[in-house]
Design a protein around this motif. Structure first.
Motif, mmCIF file in Angstrom:
data_model
loop_
_atom_site.group_PDB
_atom_site.id
_atom_site.type_symbol
_atom_site.label_atom_id
_atom_site.label_comp_id
_atom_site.label_asym_id
_atom_site.label_seq_id
_atom_site.Cartn_x
_atom_site.Cartn_y
_atom_site.Cartn_z
ATOM 1 N N PHE A 41 14.472 -8.376 -1.243
ATOM 2 C CA PHE A 41 15.263 -7.330 -1.789
ATOM 3 C C PHE A 41 16.149 -6.698 -0.710
ATOM 4 O O PHE A 41 17.281 -6.291 -1.340
ATOM 5 N N TYR A 74 5.817 -4.152 -2.487
ATOM 6 C CA TYR A 74 6.694 -5.118 -3.195
ATOM 7 C C TYR A 74 7.410 -6.125 -2.160
ATOM 8 O O TYR A 74 8.075 -5.530 -1.197
ATOM 9 N N THR A 109 8.653 -9.584 -2.896
ATOM 10 C CA THR A 109 9.588 -10.440 -3.499
ATOM 11 C C THR A 109 10.038 -9.784 -5.044
ATOM 12 O O THR A 109 9.432 -9.351 -5.673
ATOM 13 N N PRO A 110 11.465 -9.696 -5.139
ATOM 14 C CA PRO A 110 12.099 -9.269 -6.359
ATOM 15 C C PRO A 110 11.471 -10.087 -7.558
ATOM 16 O O PRO A 110 11.519 -11.512 -7.206
ATOM 17 N N SER A 111 11.329 -9.448 -8.679
ATOM 18 C CA SER A 111 10.880 -10.227 -9.730
ATOM 19 C C SER A 111 12.238 -10.797 -10.532
ATOM 20 O O SER A 111 13.185 -10.353 -9.969
ATOM 21 N N GLN A 154 14.665 -8.380 -11.479
ATOM 22 C CA GLN A 154 15.094 -7.660 -10.709
ATOM 23 C C GLN A 154 16.339 -8.387 -9.747
ATOM 24 O O GLN A 154 17.261 -7.700 -9.445
ATOM 25 N N GLY A 214 6.077 -5.408 -17.941
ATOM 26 C CA GLY A 214 5.199 -5.985 -17.080
ATOM 27 C C GLY A 214 5.951 -6.956 -16.111
ATOM 28 O O GLY A 214 5.556 -7.630 -15.300
ATOM 29 N N THR A 215 7.374 -7.032 -16.447
ATOM 30 C CA THR A 215 8.215 -8.091 -15.960
ATOM 31 C C THR A 215 8.818 -7.128 -14.378
ATOM 32 O O THR A 215 9.575 -7.924 -13.653
ATOM 33 N N GLY A 216 8.694 -5.894 -14.298
ATOM 34 C CA GLY A 216 9.219 -5.225 -12.971
ATOM 35 C C GLY A 216 10.726 -4.542 -13.384
ATOM 36 O O GLY A 216 11.304 -4.470 -12.637
ATOM 37 N N LYS A 217 10.450 -4.346 -14.724
ATOM 38 C CA LYS A 217 12.122 -3.761 -15.289
ATOM 39 C C LYS A 217 12.319 -2.438 -14.990
ATOM 40 O O LYS A 217 13.414 -1.880 -14.583
ATOM 41 N N THR A 218 11.116 -1.397 -14.343
ATOM 42 C CA THR A 218 11.483 -0.221 -14.012
ATOM 43 C C THR A 218 12.271 -0.504 -12.522
ATOM 44 O O THR A 218 13.097 0.377 -12.417
ATOM 45 N N GLN A 260 7.332 6.255 -10.092
ATOM 46 C CA GLN A 260 8.020 5.120 -9.499
ATOM 47 C C GLN A 260 9.146 5.209 -8.784
ATOM 48 O O GLN A 260 9.253 5.094 -7.808
ATOM 49 N N ASP A 296 -0.446 0.782 -18.380
ATOM 50 C CA ASP A 296 0.143 -0.216 -17.119
ATOM 51 C C ASP A 296 -1.166 -0.793 -16.632
ATOM 52 O O ASP A 296 -1.888 -0.446 -15.411
ATOM 53 N N ASN A 320 -2.818 -4.725 -15.798
ATOM 54 C CA ASN A 320 -1.970 -5.932 -15.758
ATOM 55 C C ASN A 320 -3.103 -7.058 -15.689
ATOM 56 O O ASN A 320 -3.064 -8.365 -15.520
HETATM 57 P P1 AMP Z 1 7.077 -2.826 -14.928
HETATM 58 O O1 AMP Z 1 7.556 -3.849 -15.872
HETATM 59 O O2 AMP Z 1 8.386 -2.065 -14.414
HETATM 60 O O3 AMP Z 1 6.078 -1.634 -15.832
HETATM 61 O O4 AMP Z 1 6.285 -3.121 -13.780
HETATM 62 C C1 AMP Z 1 5.024 -3.754 -13.858
HETATM 63 C C2 AMP Z 1 4.161 -3.787 -12.694
HETATM 64 O O5 AMP Z 1 4.707 -4.717 -11.716
HETATM 65 C C3 AMP Z 1 4.171 -2.284 -12.045
HETATM 66 O O6 AMP Z 1 2.722 -2.179 -11.695
HETATM 67 C C4 AMP Z 1 4.854 -2.322 -11.014
HETATM 68 O O7 AMP Z 1 4.607 -1.530 -10.012
HETATM 69 C C5 AMP Z 1 4.598 -4.007 -10.465
HETATM 70 N N1 AMP Z 1 5.947 -4.719 -9.953
HETATM 71 C C6 AMP Z 1 7.257 -4.547 -10.272
HETATM 72 N N2 AMP Z 1 8.154 -5.221 -9.553
HETATM 73 C C7 AMP Z 1 7.198 -5.727 -8.567
HETATM 74 C C8 AMP Z 1 7.582 -6.608 -7.240
HETATM 75 N N3 AMP Z 1 8.796 -6.979 -7.048
HETATM 76 N N4 AMP Z 1 6.228 -6.881 -6.528
HETATM 77 C C9 AMP Z 1 5.283 -6.226 -6.747
HETATM 78 N N5 AMP Z 1 4.977 -5.608 -7.788
HETATM 79 C C10 AMP Z 1 6.039 -5.333 -8.696
#
Ligand code: AMP
Length: 605
Positions: free
Chosen positions: A4, A22, A24-26, A29, A50-54, A90, A307, A309
């Motif tokens: 990050f 968090y 490592t960045p997805s 990200q 679910g890919t961490g797009k937020t 978030q 949300d 997983n």
């Molecule tokens: P999202 O796709 O933004 O809805 O994120 C899906 C889930 O993954 C959420 O619970 C986030 O908090 C978690 N998340 C997103 N990015 C990361 C990251 N880099 N490391 C760990 N968890 C993450």
């Protein structure tokens, strides 16, 4: 792989991310964050839920916001209230170490005055659903003339939900100088049109392959008759005692019907759809997140806000109307590195509809057989044995009773004792599945079209009625007579057989008691004769079904219907269900579910 910190984020954000775990960045990200920090170009991002797009769109915005300026600088639009709230929460966590940065979330169904007040106090970031955002703009409580960032999250869903006009209105209220970030899992032509009309030469990033399903998801299908869809779900649940999944339905009604049946049959299920109040939806989602509900029956739209997983299964009760939606549905499982199964129930006519979906997800569906009663019993039995083995003995608690108990069991061998305990838990389950029909639809197209030979109608009860051809009874007149009794809304009528002096008809088995009660209470007459209706245990002539393995069940207690389910809505589901054994229309479920619940409970511990 970058960290990050290497993506260029400031210290206050890095420390907040560390607190959130968090590390490592997805992928999305890694691609989106530097792009938005280093360029003012618009951005089109292909990213599934679910890919961490937020974080992918929020972090670079938080990085660049001026916290000393109290005007709205970024607006984020999302399709549902739940998603908007999640995004707002978030962002607050990501920005907790940045002094002065404020976020307000606005959505319909909540007090607009409260939202006026919050906006008046000043916020740099506003997250909103399209309808409420437009409302606030038109009341001049939300001013977007000077914003620098506009995010359209889940743009495909917003358009699916009919927010096109609202999106246009928001886009019109924003300055041309803003940077637009459009995130979507799919890019149908409507989303491309938004990109074309409102974005200038956008950069593109993507995580995973466009429109394809996750590699962690196994896509499976079962071929059943229309009538056996529900029976198939029961069997899938029974063969997977630890199932934790979403059953997708296309309409609210379908949702309600499936969940009512599951609840009446004693499963840990509930429904989530737009007819519920916001408080009810929140409560169902919380129970599901806490795993107090094992199977959530949901419409596509209502499930968007969830949300979760670690779902084991997604079940498509019926295929979605649009193939794009299958990607969304199946993407609810196989997340965060977990494996998942996405199951589709299709009739033999619908098998062909799987091909275009396969092309889209670039994966083949695997054909599976609905498990037989014997296979299910085996799984459930071993689950029970495993549970007994794992049960901790509460020596202190039972020591005072043991001498007496040993005395009672004197004379029974170890084998007999084991057999008795297992039978006690398992007998009714075994009885339920004993002689259970094969509900895989293996008919040829010709057989399939022969409506007179419908088989395996587990979901129908056959009724006798004391009027027939000699009373001028015809199938339409009988249907009219049944409908006149107002048994319940649109109860499904199955096969009708008119004989000379009496007749038979089939109705949804969940409404046996209601049917009998309606005819008794209304006491209808037909051509001057008093009408009498009874449940029959006889098979219809020429019918292919085996023995009536549930004969004893038919005249049992009244069952849980709509009222029962409504009561349950506000209360503790598990507690009520246990007290409610008599209301289950299927005594065997009480047993089987006890097996399921306990194993489920153990998992939670
Ligand atoms: P999202 O796709 O933004 O809805 O994120 C899906 C889930 O993954 C959420 O619970 C986030 O908090 C978690 N998340 C997103 N990015 C990361 C990251 N880099 N490391 C760990 N968890 C993450």
């Amino acid at each position: 792989m970058s960290t990050f910190s290497e993506l260029g984020l400031r210290e206050e954000i890095l420390s907040a991310l560390a607190d959130m775990g968090y590390e490592t960045p997805s992928e999305i990200q890694q691609k989106a964050i530097p792009q938005v920090i280093n360029s003012t170009d618009d951005l089109k991002a292909f990213a599934q839920t679910g890919t961490g797009k937020t974080a992918a769109f929020s972090l670079p915005i938080i990085q660049q916001i001026d916290p000393e300026n109290n005007n709205v600088q970024a607006i984020i639009l999302s399709p549902t209230r739940e998603l908007a709230v999640q995004i707002g929460d978030q962002i607050q966590k990501f920005s907790k170490n940045i002094k002065g940065l404020k976020t307000v979330t606005v959505y319909g169904g909540a007090s607009i005055e409260d939202q006026f007040r919050k906006l008046k106090k000043g916020a740099q970031i506003v997250v909103g659903t399209p309808g409420r955002t437009v409302d606030l703009i038109s009341r001049r409580k939300l001013k977007l003339e000077n914003i620098q960032w506009l995010v359209l999250d889940e743009a495909d869903e917003m358009l699916n939900m009919g927010f096109k006009d609202d999106l246009d209105a928001v886009l019109e209220a924003t300055p041309e100088t803003k940077q637009t970030l459009l995130f979507s899992a799919t890019f149908p032509k409507e989303v491309e049109a938004i990109a074309r009309n409102y974005m200038y030469n956008p950069a593109e990033v993507e995580a995973g392959t466009k429109n394809t399903g996750s590699d962690n998801v196994s896509n499976e299908y079962y071929v059943v008759t229309e009538r056996n869809r529900y029976a198939a779900i029961k069997r899938i649940a029974d063969i997977n005692p630890d199932i934790y999944g979403i059953i997708f339905c296309r309409t609210r009604r379908e949702c309600q019907e499936v969940s009512e049946k599951l609840i009446a049959d004693g499963y840990n299920a509930d429904s989530l759809h737009g007819d519920l109040s916001q408080a009810q939806r929140d409560s169902v989602m919380q129970k599901f997140r806490n795993k107090n509900i094992q199977m959530l029956v949901a419409t596509d739209v209502a499930a968007r806000g969830l949300d979760v997983n670690n779902l084991t299964h997604v079940i498509n009760h019926k295929l979605p109307d649009q193939n794009e939606a299958y990607t969304h549905r199946s993407g609810r499982t196989g997340r965060a590195g977990n494996k998942g199964v996405s199951i589709v129930l299709v009739t033999s006519r619908e098998v062909g509809k799987l091909r275009p979906i396969e092309r889209k997800i670039k994966k083949k569906f695997i054909k599976k057989d609905i498990p037989s009663g014997e296979e299910i019993c085996k799984v459930q039995l071993f689950k029970l044995v495993e549970k007994v083995k794992e049960t901790e003995i509460n020596a202190d608690g039972i020591s005072g009773y043991l001498d007496n108990i040993y005395e009672q069991f004197e004379g029974l061998s170890r084998e007999e004792l084991i057999q008795k305990f297992i039978s006690m838990e398992f007998n009714s389950f075994l009885e339920y599945y004993e002689n259970a029909a094969d509900i895989n639809d293996t008919r040829s197209p010709r057989e399939r079209d022969d409506r007179g030979k419908r088989r395996n109608d587990e979901n129908m009860t056959r009724f006798f009625i004391n009027i027939g051809r000699k009373d001028n009874l015809t199938p339409p007149r009988l249907m009219g007579l049944i409908n006149d009794q107002n048994i319940t809304n649109n109860v499904e009528i199955g096969q009708i057989e008119i004989l000379d002096t009496f007749s038979f008809f089939e109705l949804d088995k969940n409404f046996e008691t209601e049917t009998i009660d309606a005819f008794l209470n209304n006491a209808p007459e037909f051509e001057g004769r008093n009408v009498n209706v009874e449940i029959t245990k006889k098979r219809r002539s020429g019918g292919g079904r085996g023995g009536d393995r549930r004969g004893g069940r038919r005249d049992t207690t009244p069952r849980g219907g709509r009222n029962d389910r409504n009561n349950r809505r506000d209360g503790d589901f598990r507690g009520r269900r246990r007290d409610n054994g008599a209301a289950n229309n299927d005594p065997s479920r009480n047993r089987s579910n006890r097996v399921q619940n306990k194993s489920w409970g153990r998992k939670r511990d």
